[in-house]
Motif scaffolding. Structure first.
Motif, short mmCIF file in Angstrom:
data_model
loop_
_atom_site.label_atom_id
_atom_site.label_comp_id
_atom_site.label_asym_id
_atom_site.label_seq_id
_atom_site.Cartn_x
_atom_site.Cartn_y
_atom_site.Cartn_z
N GLY A 280 53.35 32.70 36.27
CA GLY A 280 53.82 33.49 35.14
C GLY A 280 53.95 34.94 35.55
N THR A 281 54.53 35.72 34.66
CA THR A 281 54.74 37.14 34.90
C THR A 281 54.00 37.93 33.83
OG1 THR A 281 56.94 36.67 35.78
CG2 THR A 281 56.50 38.94 35.10
N VAL A 282 53.05 38.77 34.27
CA VAL A 282 52.35 39.63 33.31
C VAL A 282 53.35 40.68 32.84
CG1 VAL A 282 50.49 41.31 32.96
CG2 VAL A 282 50.08 39.25 34.33
N VAL A 283 53.62 40.68 31.54
CA VAL A 283 54.60 41.62 30.99
C VAL A 283 53.95 42.75 30.21
CG1 VAL A 283 56.51 39.98 30.95
CG2 VAL A 283 55.01 40.15 28.98
N GLY A 284 52.65 42.70 30.03
CA GLY A 284 52.00 43.79 29.33
C GLY A 284 50.51 43.59 29.17
N THR A 285 49.81 44.71 29.14
CA THR A 285 48.39 44.72 28.81
C THR A 285 48.23 45.69 27.64
OG1 THR A 285 47.78 44.29 31.10
CG2 THR A 285 46.06 45.15 29.67
N PHE A 286 47.56 45.24 26.61
CA PHE A 286 47.43 45.99 25.37
C PHE A 286 45.96 46.15 25.02
CE2 PHE A 286 51.35 43.64 25.48
CZ PHE A 286 52.30 44.56 25.07
N THR A 287 45.65 47.15 24.22
CA THR A 287 44.30 47.30 23.67
C THR A 287 44.41 47.25 22.15
OG1 THR A 287 44.48 49.71 23.66
CG2 THR A 287 43.47 48.70 25.61
#
Length: 156
Positions: free
Chosen positions: A141-148
């Protein structure tokens, strides 16, 4: 020790085990074991507002999430469904899946949730995108974002 005192002590110990089993682990209670929902404000990796959501940790350890961004204007995706589990130090990890439209992709969202005082919670979400035919539970898969996020329990 007389027999009456021994029986009384055994009854108290047994009652304690039954009460603990019925009440559940205190950690699970804090971690949403009673079906707690949280209203969350989600920010991107730069600290910019991304969306609002409701995260629900169900008592059977399933998890559901709705997000204000799921109906567009940039992306269209379904609500999220998955599971959660309690970990060390009161930290919950969860994993949900949603489907993207009209591209017919699939996304996995990995949550880490820390509980605070007065029904508050903070955490991170890692969004990984997969083609529809891929296994979103495996690697790749492709990490498309990290959020808090910061969240507060929704009380009746």
């Amino acid at each position: 020790m007389n027999l009456r005192l021994t029986i009384s002590c055994m009854a108290l110990i047994a009652a304690g085990f039954v009460q603990a089993a019925l009440a559940g682990d205190d950690n699970d209670q804090r971690q949403g074991a009673n079906g707690t929902s949280y209203i969350a404000t989600i920010t991107d990796s730069n600290g910019n507002f991304a969306s609002r959501g409701v995260i629900t940790l169900h008592s059977d350890h399933t998890m559901s999430v709705i997000d204000s961004g799921q109906g567009g204007p940039q992306f269209f995706f379904s609500s999220q469904l998955g599971a959660w589990r309690g970990g060390r130090n009161g930290v919950v990890t969860g994993r949900t899946i949603d489907f993207d439209f009209p591209n017919a992709g699939i996304a996995r969202l990995d949550y880490t949730i820390h509980f605070g005082a007065n029904g508050s919670a903070t955490g991170t979400i890692t969004l990984t995108d997969f083609p529809l035919h891929a296994n979103p539970l495996g690697g790749g898969g492709t990490v498309v974002g990290t959020f808090t996020f910061t969240a507060y329990s929704i009380a009746p």
